[in-house]
Design a protein around this motif. Structure first.
Motif, mmCIF file in Angstrom:
data_model
loop_
_atom_site.group_PDB
_atom_site.id
_atom_site.type_symbol
_atom_site.label_atom_id
_atom_site.label_comp_id
_atom_site.label_asym_id
_atom_site.label_seq_id
_atom_site.Cartn_x
_atom_site.Cartn_y
_atom_site.Cartn_z
ATOM 1 N N GLU A 150 -1.061 19.126 11.426
ATOM 2 C CA GLU A 150 -1.799 19.792 12.507
ATOM 3 C C GLU A 150 -1.819 21.299 12.255
ATOM 4 O O GLU A 150 -1.095 22.060 12.911
ATOM 5 C CB GLU A 150 -1.127 19.468 13.857
ATOM 6 N N GLU A 180 5.064 12.080 12.823
ATOM 7 C CA GLU A 180 3.691 11.999 13.310
ATOM 8 C C GLU A 180 3.649 11.771 14.819
ATOM 9 O O GLU A 180 2.856 12.384 15.534
ATOM 10 C CB GLU A 180 2.937 10.879 12.588
ATOM 11 N N GLN A 184 2.149 14.366 17.615
ATOM 12 C CA GLN A 184 1.103 13.957 18.557
ATOM 13 C C GLN A 184 1.522 14.209 20.005
ATOM 14 O O GLN A 184 0.716 14.662 20.825
ATOM 15 C CB GLN A 184 0.753 12.476 18.362
ATOM 16 N N SER A 188 -0.370 16.774 22.482
ATOM 17 C CA SER A 188 -0.933 16.391 23.772
ATOM 18 C C SER A 188 -0.355 17.228 24.905
ATOM 19 O O SER A 188 -1.023 17.467 25.911
ATOM 20 C CB SER A 188 -0.709 14.899 24.033
#
Length: 191
Positions: A150, A180, A184, A188
């Motif tokens: 990211e 991962e 995530q 979020s």
């Protein structure tokens, strides 16, 4: 979860499903399950067999911890058990389903997760002068790994992940799937 309201609503739905079967331990079981990834929890709301399997594992963890020590350490063991369950279920859906269908594999992974958590606790008590240097090294490594996944938000996500205890950081750095999932969740939370 994107916000506390969604987490609370999901918790209420799980509570309603769990309470008829396990009234006495519904709050504990609900709390343990809420440690799992949201995608898995949503799937449990529609897949009763998946929910039942997760509940059986959580109950086994509760029962085992209660038999081990009925003193004040019980809360720590339950927390570790839910962490172990959470660590296992933070994997990809296919891996979780494989664990749920293969009892010996699940037992093996639970033992590994349990050992990892115990080692993390031991490491947390061994505070040394080198911890700052080690923390910098972990931070640099984490930043590089997060940047690969990211790049747009890697600094913010790395900062969020560095708030975790060192044992958890080592765990996610050693397991790409956990990394991962953690990235995530952090992403979020930024949105």
């Amino acid at each position: 979860m994107e916000n506390d309201a969604e987490l609370e609503a999901l918790g209420e739905k799980l509570y309603d499903l769990i309470h008829p079967k396990y009234a006495e331990v519904t709050p504990k079981l609900t709390g343990m399950l809420l440690e799992l990834p949201a995608s898995l929890l949503f799937q449990m709301l529609t897949d009763e067999s998946l929910l039942n399997q997760a509940l059986e594992r959580a109950l086994a963890a509760l029962t085992a911890s209660e038999h081990r020590d009925a003193t004040s350490q019980t809360d720590d063991v339950i927390s570790s058990s839910s962490d172990s369950l959470g660590m296992l279920l933070e994997q990809k859906k296919e891996a979780v389903l494989q664990l749920l269908s293969d009892h010996s594999l699940l037992e093996e992974r639970v033992q590994i997760a349990w050992k990892t958590l115990q080692e993390q606790r031991e490491e947390a008590t061994d505070v040394s002068d080198t911890s700052d240097r080690e923390e910098d090294s972990v931070g640099e490594t984490l930043y590089k790994r997060v940047h690969e996944l990211e790049p747009a938000h890697c600094a913010d996500i790395t900062g969020m992940l560095l708030e975790m205890d060192s044992g958890s950081l080592q765990q996610i750095l050693s397991d790409q799937h956990l990394l991962e999932a953690a990235v995530q969740r952090a992403k979020s939370a930024l949105v």
